[in-house]
Enzyme design. Structure first.
Site, PDB file in Angstrom:
ATOM      1  N   ASP A   1      44.768  39.551  31.619  1.00 17.18           N
ATOM      2  CA  ASP A   1      45.807  39.784  31.452  1.00 17.18           C
ATOM      3  C   ASP A   1      45.894  40.967  30.444  1.00 17.18           C
ATOM      4  OD1 ASP A   1      48.638  40.185  31.890  1.00 17.18           O
ATOM      5  OD2 ASP A   1      49.265  38.352  30.467  1.00 17.18           O
ATOM      6  N   GLY A   2      46.921  41.906  30.565  1.00 18.48           N
ATOM      7  CA  GLY A   2      47.218  43.110  29.678  1.00 18.48           C
ATOM      8  C   GLY A   2      46.755  44.333  29.901  1.00 18.48           C
ATOM      9  N   ASN A   3      46.369  44.758  31.309  1.00 18.80           N
ATOM     10  CA  ASN A   3      45.917  46.013  31.729  1.00 18.80           C
ATOM     11  C   ASN A   3      46.879  46.853  31.670  1.00 18.80           C
ATOM     12  OD1 ASN A   3      43.776  44.631  32.653  1.00 18.80           O
ATOM     13  ND2 ASN A   3      44.158  44.632  34.614  1.00 18.80           N
TER      14      ASN A   3
ATOM     15  N   HIS B   1      44.308  48.884  35.073  1.00 22.91           N
ATOM     16  CA  HIS B   1      43.453  48.235  35.974  1.00 22.91           C
ATOM     17  C   HIS B   1      42.225  48.821  36.320  1.00 22.91           C
ATOM     18  CE1 HIS B   1      47.434  45.953  36.537  1.00 22.91           C
ATOM     19  NE2 HIS B   1      47.928  47.001  37.133  1.00 22.91           N
TER      20      HIS B   1
ATOM     21  N   GLU C   1      53.362  35.817  42.437  1.00 19.72           N
ATOM     22  CA  GLU C   1      54.404  36.556  41.813  1.00 19.72           C
ATOM     23  C   GLU C   1      54.243  38.128  41.836  1.00 19.72           C
ATOM     24  OE1 GLU C   1      52.868  33.801  40.701  1.00 19.72           O
ATOM     25  OE2 GLU C   1      54.613  32.351  41.283  1.00 19.72           O
ATOM     26  N   ASN C   2      52.845  38.396  41.658  1.00 23.58           N
ATOM     27  CA  ASN C   2      52.605  39.863  41.521  1.00 23.58           C
ATOM     28  C   ASN C   2      53.180  40.670  42.563  1.00 23.58           C
ATOM     29  OD1 ASN C   2      49.538  39.162  39.545  1.00 23.58           O
ATOM     30  ND2 ASN C   2      51.586  39.598  38.817  1.00 23.58           N
ATOM     31  N   TRP C   3      53.192  40.295  43.728  1.00 26.87           N
ATOM     32  CA  TRP C   3      53.809  40.783  45.113  1.00 26.87           C
ATOM     33  C   TRP C   3      55.105  41.572  44.703  1.00 26.87           C
ATOM     34  CZ3 TRP C   3      50.369  42.136  48.224  1.00 26.87           C
ATOM     35  CH2 TRP C   3      49.436  41.280  48.481  1.00 26.87           C
TER      36      TRP C   3
HETATM   37  C1  IPE Z   1      49.111  36.575  35.347  1.00 26.33           C
HETATM   38  O1  IPE Z   1      49.408  37.755  34.755  1.00 26.33           O
HETATM   39  C2  IPE Z   1      48.306  36.862  36.483  1.00 26.33           C
HETATM   40  C3  IPE Z   1      47.137  37.442  36.612  1.00 26.33           C
HETATM   41  C4  IPE Z   1      46.585  37.741  35.683  1.00 26.33           C
HETATM   42  C5  IPE Z   1      46.756  38.013  37.847  1.00 26.33           C
HETATM   43  P1  IPE Z   1      50.922  38.118  34.816  1.00 26.33           P
HETATM   44  O2  IPE Z   1      50.889  39.361  34.031  1.00 26.33           O
HETATM   45  O3  IPE Z   1      51.430  38.346  36.157  1.00 26.33           O
HETATM   46  O4  IPE Z   1      51.756  36.803  34.405  1.00 26.33           O
HETATM   47  P2  IPE Z   1      53.011  36.634  33.338  1.00 26.33           P
HETATM   48  O5  IPE Z   1      54.128  37.647  34.470  1.00 26.33           O
HETATM   49  O6  IPE Z   1      52.953  37.425  32.170  1.00 26.33           O
HETATM   50  O7  IPE Z   1      53.235  35.486  33.217  1.00 26.33           O
HETATM   51  C1  IPE Z   2      46.930  41.667  34.543  1.00 27.20           C
HETATM   52  O1  IPE Z   2      47.463  42.804  33.739  1.00 27.20           O
HETATM   53  C2  IPE Z   2      46.575  42.401  35.900  1.00 27.20           C
HETATM   54  C3  IPE Z   2      47.480  41.857  36.870  1.00 27.20           C
HETATM   55  C4  IPE Z   2      48.227  40.788  36.785  1.00 27.20           C
HETATM   56  C5  IPE Z   2      47.329  42.338  38.166  1.00 27.20           C
HETATM   57  P1  IPE Z   2      48.811  43.223  33.653  1.00 27.20           P
HETATM   58  O2  IPE Z   2      49.255  44.170  34.862  1.00 27.20           O
HETATM   59  O3  IPE Z   2      49.787  41.973  34.104  1.00 27.20           O
HETATM   60  O4  IPE Z   2      49.212  43.929  32.312  1.00 27.20           O
HETATM   61  P2  IPE Z   2      50.369  43.444  31.289  1.00 27.20           P
HETATM   62  O5  IPE Z   2      50.379  41.935  31.020  1.00 27.20           O
HETATM   63  O6  IPE Z   2      51.680  44.047  32.045  1.00 27.20           O
HETATM   64  O7  IPE Z   2      50.020  44.251  30.102  1.00 27.20           O
HETATM   65 MG    MG Z   3      50.526  40.590  32.652  1.00 27.27          MG
END
Ligand code: IPE
Ligand code: IPE
Ligand code: MG
Length: 251
Positions: free
Chosen positions: A22-24, A39, A69-71
């Site tokens: 997480d955190g990209n 990413h 949920e990322n969809w």
């Molecule tokens: C969790 O990260 C899913 C992945 C790392 C693929 P999210 O960024 O989607 O999670 P939330 O929304 O902060 O809980």
């Molecule tokens: C994790 O990074 C990658 C995916 C969930 C696909 P995020 O895209 O959730 O990055 P933040 O959490 O918004 O910084």
């Molecule tokens: Mg995230």
């Protein structure tokens, strides 16, 4: 080359490490860039972490790459993520084969774009002989859906007379999950400082050690993985027993 042997106990390398990458987005936004650049940078962390996990003798590495949920994210971000997935699979194939890494995938894969699914299936088939590490990508993955899916398949077996309700126990249930062939994770790492599972491996994480770091995923490289493993090695896993019982078991 860095010497890893110093800090880590080779007898206590976790068998299965799972990572919520997480955190990209924040990594990129802090630099005034579009989220998707985070990413791209995160892909390098995937490469570095996979390579080190393999060298350390971790048998199962599971990476949460895209949740169900990322969809709901902006279409452009999803398109970039799917394109990155394909290029990652193509670029890493030889390295996986050379290092006896078998690629696996868990999740609702039928939701993935056709081209990604095909690339994934081809890579899984082309690396199936790998017997040193299973690298599992959680893609379009959600823990609750996985459990619902397992319940449906058990219910179908019962309806068809192949299974009796009283024969369902935790072990049988585990075998109905996407992770049927994997041990439960010993350690779940989450980057970017969020203290939640976000629907990741809900059933499987019952006794998993959790490690959260503020480091954002694109900055999570060798030193960070080593730190997480070192911390893990100092944990005492009790599984509901007393400390004395654990010491007796270890003796
Ligand atoms: C969790 O990260 C899913 C992945 C790392 C693929 P999210 O960024 O989607 O999670 P939330 O929304 O902060 O809980
Ligand atoms: C994790 O990074 C990658 C995916 C969930 C696909 P995020 O895209 O959730 O990055 P933040 O959490 O918004 O910084
Ligand atoms: Mg995230």
């Amino acid at each position: 080359m860095t010497d890893y042997s110093m800090a880590l106990d080779p007898q206590k390398i976790p068998r299965h490490v799972a990572i919520i990458m997480d955190g990209n987005g924040r990594w990129a936004q802090r630099r005034g860039w579009y989220r998707v650049r985070g990413h791209v940078a995160g892909m390098e962390s995937v490469r570095v972490v996979t390579r080190l996990a393999r060298r350390l003798g971790i048998s199962y590495l599971t990476l949460f790459a895209f949740s169900e949920e990322n969809w709901q994210r902006p279409a452009m971000e999803i398109r970039v993520l799917m394109a990155l997935m394909r290029s990652y699979l193509r670029r890493e194939l030889t390295e996986m084969q050379d290092n006896q890494i078998a690629l696996k995938a868990i999740g609702n894969l039928s939701q993935l774009p056709e081209r990604v699914r095909r690339e994934l299936e081809e890579t899984i088939a082309a690396t199936a002989a790998g017997d040193r590490m299973d690298l599992t990508l959680a893609l379009s993955y959600g823990g609750r859906s996985e459990i619902v899916h397992a319940v449906q398949s058990l219910a179908r077996d019962i309806a068809a007379g192949r299974l009796k309700p009283e024969d369902i126990d935790a072990a049988r249930f585990s075998r109905s999950l996407y992770t049927a062939d994997m041990p439960d994770p010993d350690l779940i790492i989450r980057t970017s400082g969020e203290y939640r599972l976000s629907n990741f491996l809900l059933w499987q994480s019952a006794y998993t050690e959790l490690y959260v770091t503020d480091t954002l995923w694109p900055d999570f490289r060798e030193a960070e993985l080593l730190k997480a493993l070192e911390t893990y090695q100092h944990r005492e896993r009790r599984f509901g027993l007393t400390q004395e019982q654990i010491e007796a078991l270890e003796a």
